[in-house]
Design a protein around this motif. Structure first.
Motif, short mmCIF file in Angstrom:
data_model
loop_
_atom_site.label_atom_id
_atom_site.label_comp_id
_atom_site.label_asym_id
_atom_site.label_seq_id
_atom_site.Cartn_x
_atom_site.Cartn_y
_atom_site.Cartn_z
N THR A 92 0.84 -1.21 0.00
CA THR A 92 0.00 0.00 0.00
C THR A 92 0.86 1.25 0.00
N ILE B 197 -4.31 3.96 -1.43
CA ILE B 197 -4.55 3.90 0.01
C ILE B 197 -6.05 3.83 0.30
N SER C 76 -4.29 4.81 8.21
CA SER C 76 -3.96 5.38 6.90
C SER C 76 -2.75 6.31 7.00
#
Length: 849
Positions: free
Chosen positions: A495, A737, A773
């Protein structure tokens, strides 16, 4: 199985569209680049075809100098070629063509400029050989008359009969405006300002006396173009000697002009395509990550297919069919978006007054094929490993509801990553010890691959360190965010990979720019001994005539003023292009410090040359050695009269400005360096110099610091363009993401439901997802910054032979990059965090039961 693949695509269309966004963005830029290029080529092809429609033969110099990026600067033709061509049987009309730099000064005393900053002057031909049409007034007929294009006249608020100041090679002169003209069907070509003169005035004022760019010839119809060109060539060879001028047919000069445009647009296309490929590479990571997660989430489903008889190959084909659907859909939308992008660019240029005739978009089969192939191939390449892994699932796995990827040994990964990094470092060491700099390309690729392979191994410890302050700050939600990032280091690394690549490229470009700016500051500080500079940045492409510099030296307030010029020449022995700085040695000594090893500026004569230590070593030259040059096609032998330490202000060669007298090579200066006369105040100096600049119409007086800042601003503007292109990769990274977090929320919906059931609030859920995140984004940014610093160093090493030796780490810019990564993580978590709070608690708890 094909129907199953179709069902999977339609059932998960939202996910397919999100995945396709990575392909849409990158293929849109790729297709837009090619469509815009093809449209421009089509427009210019039509423009050249119309411009030379009535030209049967075109005479130009047989000699040209190759400049940067493979472009050519063709030498001029002697004016006598017009009379020679006119006397050839079969010629009805022969006229001189002149095109060069000329700046029109407005009524406010400032140069009239357009967006392109292109300032041009030349001849306005007569009859069918003219591409200009008089729309008001008449043609120029004397050496004090000028015609302007209608747009320039409107910009300067000029009318027929007004006095117009124009600057060109011969200096500054005031002309009477006798007419206004349009170029074919448009006001002005190429968004340039145009000042047009009769042939002799254009030759003497815009170029150099006795030289023109070309001869335009129209036949009387008794011969074919090829036959007439042969006759003209024979007449030129008999009068001038062979290989001095060449006669082309009208079709040949159209083809030559079109080829030159294609070459220029070719570099433009390659440059932009590189960024498109970078975006595709980043998108490849996003798609690989999505398909890896999807394969894990459908582990039970794929195992069930195996249990009821599906083969490994069939399961693999189902996932590859989905990948093809993603690539096909993304490429098709990207192609349409690319056409819109090209049209938008075209309309934007029209809004700024770019004078290229408007034509419809040119969408070729080649562009469609390249776009579709790039999108589908990228998607398949990204999906092949997850698809093969999905096919290897054992049927017994149908009893396992786990949606998480299986852990594998990192032994082979560590070995491969170490090998790649070692290869990259070894290549850098080899170059530092004298190996070919081409190895630096190998080093960059190897280090990038090695770092990406190390990703799953680095992710856990780095996430632990980055997550520690988050855990202390946010308590339980911070602890859960940290744990989620560490839970699947492979996914975290994948990611973060797009962020890592984008940040590495941005950091590398920033380090390169910072190093250039620092070296400029150091170089100017060390080698420029003056106090002031006149910069021509507000005068378009034209610089300063030698007469203007001589006028400055006559001012009592000025100590010394010297111009720094530039000349393109050729090595007479090899024909290779060489470039030299031109100076007036009488005034250069007090303003420039070149650290002479032998000789000095005072030793330089019009028949001599000064060379750097590097040039002396490469060519095995010493003081007194003869050097044969081609200057504007004329062979000249000069003598080495001094050797200086390699300088960033000058080329490897310096010649006397008077060497260019009598040749066709422009003899202008790009900058004028100055000192004050003794006892003169700053105010008195500025008043006197600014008065002279105002009379000339071009130039801005700057002190040393202003000049340095101006050079730095140019680097910053160039870097802004690079940032804009790299923003594609950042956008795709954000999509990656967002998509990964959405899939993570989906696969952890039971876990989130249980947490909500035992008291976790919606706000805490959003905070957990948001910090997860942010930590993923920061991981990519931190590793990307380190990799970018290495990349910047590699670039500096690669350019050491070109004089770039300073390596500067821009700490403020790096801080901005890291903060931007933090913001990126927050923004990317908005939708996933919102979705995480929308799960029904009871349904989420019963998921998988």
């Amino acid at each position: 199985m094909f129907r199953l693949a179709i069902r999977n695509v339609t059932a998960r269309f939202g996910r397919i569209m999100l995945t396709a966004l990575a392909i849409i963005v990158s293929t849109a830029f790729l297709s837009g680049t090619f469509i815009f290029r093809d449209t421009l080529e089509s427009s210019f092809d039509a423009l050249f075809a119309k411009s030379y429609d009535k030209v049967d033969v075109y005479v130009q110099s047989a000699n040209s100098v190759e400049t940067a990026l493979g472009f050519e600067r063709r030498d001029e033709v002697e004016f006598g070629a017009v009379a020679l061509a006119s006397a050839v049987p079969g010629v009805r009309d022969a006229q001189a063509l002149v095109s060069g730099d000329a700046v029109v000064i407005g009524k406010n005393g400032k140069p009239i400029e357009r967006t392109s900053r292109s300032t041009s002057g030349g001849t306005i031909n007569s009859g069918e050989l003219s591409v200009w049409k008089i729309v008001d007034g008449r043609r120029p007929a004397a050496d004090n008359e000028v015609v302007l294009d209608t747009q320039t006249a409107a910009d300067g608020k000029y009318s027929v009969g007004d006095q117009v100041k124009v600057n060109a090679e011969a200096g500054s002169q005031t002309f009477t405006l006798v007419g206004l003209a349009e170029y074919n069907d448009i006001s002005t070509p190429g968004d340039a300002t145009w000042a047009l003169f009769d042939a002799e005035t254009a030759m003497n004022f815009v170029l150099k006396p006795g030289f023109i760019d070309a001869v335009l010839i129209q036949g009387d119809g008794t011969l074919t173009d090829a036959e007439l060109a042969t006759r003209v060539q024979s007449a030129l060879d008999a009068a001038q000697g062979s290989d001095v001028s060449e006669a082309l047919t009208g079709a040949q000069i159209i083809q030559q002009s079109q080829t030159a445009i294609e070459k220029g647009l070719g570099f433009f296309t390659i440059f932009l395509s590189i960024f498109s490929l970078i975006a595709l590479g980043v998108g490849c990571f996003v798609i690989y990550n999505v398909f890896s997660i999807t394969a894990a989430q459908r582990r039970s489903e794929n195992a069930l297919l195996r249990a009821i008889g599906a083969s490994r190959r069939q399961v693999t084909r189902v996932m590859l069919a989905e990948a093809v659907a993603v690539g096909l859909l993304g490429s098709m939308i990207g192609l349409v978006a690319g056409a819109g992008l090209a049209l938008g660019i075209q309309n934007l240029l029209d809004a700024f007054g770019f004078g290229v005739p408007s034509r419809s978009l040119a969408i070729t089969v080649e562009t469609v094929a390249i776009t579709m192939f790039a999108g589908i191939a990228t998607t398949l390449l990204a999906a092949i490993v997850p698809a093969v892994a999905a096919g290897r699932i054992a049927p017994v796995a149908a009893m396992n509801e786990s949606a998480f990827e299986q852990e594998r040994s990192n032994r082979n990964r560590i070995i491969a990553a170490t090998a790649f990094v070692a290869l990259g470092v070894g290549a850098i060491v080899a170059v530092l010890q004298g190996a070919d700099t081409i190895l630096l390309g190998v080093s960059v690729v190897s280090i990038f691959v090695g770092v990406l392979l190390f990703g799953p191994i680095m992710a856990n410890p780095i996430a632990r360190v980055l997550g520690a302050p988050v855990q202390r700050l946010r308590g339980i939600t911070g602890s859960m965010s940290r744990g989620n990032v560490q839970r699947n280091p492979r996914r975290t690394a994948r990611t973060a990979a797009p962020v890592l690549i984008g940040v590495a490229l941005v950091t590398g470009a920033t380090v390169f720019a910072a190093s250039i700016k620092q070296q400029l500051r150091d170089t100017i500080g060390d080698q420029f001994l003056g106090d002031y500079v006149i910069n021509s940045s507000n005068g378009g492409s034209l610089s300063f005539s030698q007469g203007f510099i001589d006028d400055l030296n006559l001012l009592p307030e000025v100590g010394d003023a010297t111009g720094l010029g530039f000349a393109a020449m050729q090595d007479a022995d090899t024909g290779a292009p060489i470039f030299a700085t031109t100076v007036n040695p009488k005034t250069a000594a007090g303003l420039l410090d070149y650290s002479f090893v032998q000789g000095s500026f005072a030793d330089l004569t019009p028949d001599g040359i000064l060379i750097s230590t590097g040039e002396a070593s490469r060519k095995d030259l010493t003081v007194g050695s003869p050097v044969r040059l081609l200057v504007g096609g004329t062979e000249v032998t000069v003598t080495v009269e001094g050797i200086y330490g390699s300088s960033d202000l000058a080329q490897a060669r310096v010649v006397h400005r008077d060497l260019l007298n009598g040749t066709s090579v422009s003899n202008q200066a790009g900058f004028v360096f100055m000192t004050k006369a003794s006892g003169v105040s700053d105010g008195a100096f500025r008043t006197a110099v600014n008065r002279t600049i105002a009379g000339y119409g071009i130039g801005t007086l700057q002190d040393r610091d202003q000049f340095i800042d101006g050079r730095s601003d140019i680097v910053d503007r160039s870097l802004s363009f690079i940032y804009g292109l790299l923003a594609l990769s950042v956008i795709i990274a954000i999509f990656g993401i967002v998509l990964t977090m959405l899939l993570a929320v989906y696969e952890r919906r039971r876990e989130i439901g249980l947490l909500r059931a035992v008291g976790m609030t919606r706000s805490q859920v959003r905070t957990t997802v948001r910090w997860e995140s942010v930590l993923t984004s920061l991981y990519g940014a931190i590793v990307g910054v380190v990799l970018g610093l290495v990349l910047g160093y590699v670039v500096i090493v690669a350019l050491k032979d070109q004089g770039l030796t300073t390596y500067t780490i821009p700490t403020r810019a790096i801080a901005v990059i890291v903060v931007s990564a933090f913001v990126t993580g927050v923004l990317a978590a908005v939708i996933p965090a919102w979705r995480a709070t929308k799960h029904n608690i009871l349904q989420a708890i019963t998921t998988g039961l």
